[in-house]
Design an enzyme around this catalytic site. Structure first.
Site, PDB file in Angstrom:
ATOM      1  N   TRP A  13    -105.339 -49.529  -8.038  1.00  0.00           N
ATOM      2  CA  TRP A  13    -104.335 -49.963  -6.947  1.00  0.00           C
ATOM      3  C   TRP A  13    -104.223 -48.709  -6.386  1.00  0.00           C
ATOM      4  CZ3 TRP A  13    -103.213 -54.578  -5.407  1.00  0.00           C
ATOM      5  CH2 TRP A  13    -102.130 -54.781  -4.608  1.00  0.00           C
ATOM      6  N   ALA A  42    -101.700 -50.085 -13.058  1.00  0.00           N
ATOM      7  CA  ALA A  42    -100.997 -49.263 -14.026  1.00  0.00           C
ATOM      8  C   ALA A  42    -100.725 -49.947 -15.242  1.00  0.00           C
ATOM      9  CB  ALA A  42     -99.542 -48.945 -13.442  1.00  0.00           C
ATOM     10  N   ARG A  74     -90.261 -56.312  -8.792  1.00  0.00           N
ATOM     11  CA  ARG A  74     -89.520 -54.931  -8.999  1.00  0.00           C
ATOM     12  C   ARG A  74     -90.461 -53.834  -9.613  1.00  0.00           C
ATOM     13  NH1 ARG A  74     -83.960 -55.222  -9.711  1.00  0.00           N
ATOM     14  NH2 ARG A  74     -84.180 -52.978  -9.819  1.00  0.00           N
ATOM     15  N   SER A  99     -98.897 -38.781 -18.391  1.00  0.00           N
ATOM     16  CA  SER A  99     -98.750 -39.610 -17.458  1.00  0.00           C
ATOM     17  C   SER A  99     -98.626 -39.065 -16.081  1.00  0.00           C
ATOM     18  CB  SER A  99     -97.463 -40.608 -17.172  1.00  0.00           C
ATOM     19  OG  SER A  99     -97.124 -41.260 -16.204  1.00  0.00           O
TER      20      SER A  99
END
Length: 145
Positions: A13, A42, A74, A99
């Site tokens: 994405w 993700a 959200r 991360s």
């Protein structure tokens, strides 16, 4: 055993932005030491990160994603779930799972914002590589003490 291979997972994405993190990562860790894995988004990263960490092949697993407000869901909930999952994968396996997941408060798909975030992902990729190398050295020193 000291591992010299690293896994790098990247969400597809906003791939034009996210892929820049791999560029930064490979500025410090040579490409021939990095196995690259693409996932749709993700949310798919934590499970693969855990599986790769469990494999015993990698000194660290880095994960990159760009989680933005799409107006439908959200994004902060998605981002929190992803980061929690990545932390859990590292804690459960004993392999560092890093991360490079960014969740900006403001993002618009303009040339200006895309340029800003592409550059930022390069820097974040370098930071992840530095962290992977540093934690490896620190853990080796701790084990030798």
């Amino acid at each position: 055993m000291t591992h010299t291979r690293y896994a790098f997972i990247k969400a597809q994405w906003h791939a034009g932005i996210v892929d820049r993190a791999l560029d930064g990562f490979q500025q410090l860790i040579p490409a021939d030491q990095v196995d690259v894995f693409d996932v749709p988004g993700a949310f798919e990263m934590p499970l693969l990160a855990q599986e790769l960490a469990k494999s015993g092949k990698y000194a660290a697993v880095a994960c990159a994603a760009f989680v933005v407000d799409g107006g439908i869901y959200r994004h902060d909930f998605v981002a929190q779930a992803v980061v929690d999952g990545l932390m859990r994968a590292g804690m459960d396996t004993g392999v560092p799972v890093l991360s490079v997941s960014l969740t900006p408060h403001q993002y618009q798909e303009t040339d200006h914002h895309n340029a800003i975030y592409r550059a930022h992902f390069v820097e974040k990729g370098r930071e992840a590589a530095n962290a992977a190398l540093m934690i490896g050295k620190t853990r080796a020193a701790a084990m030798a003490a």
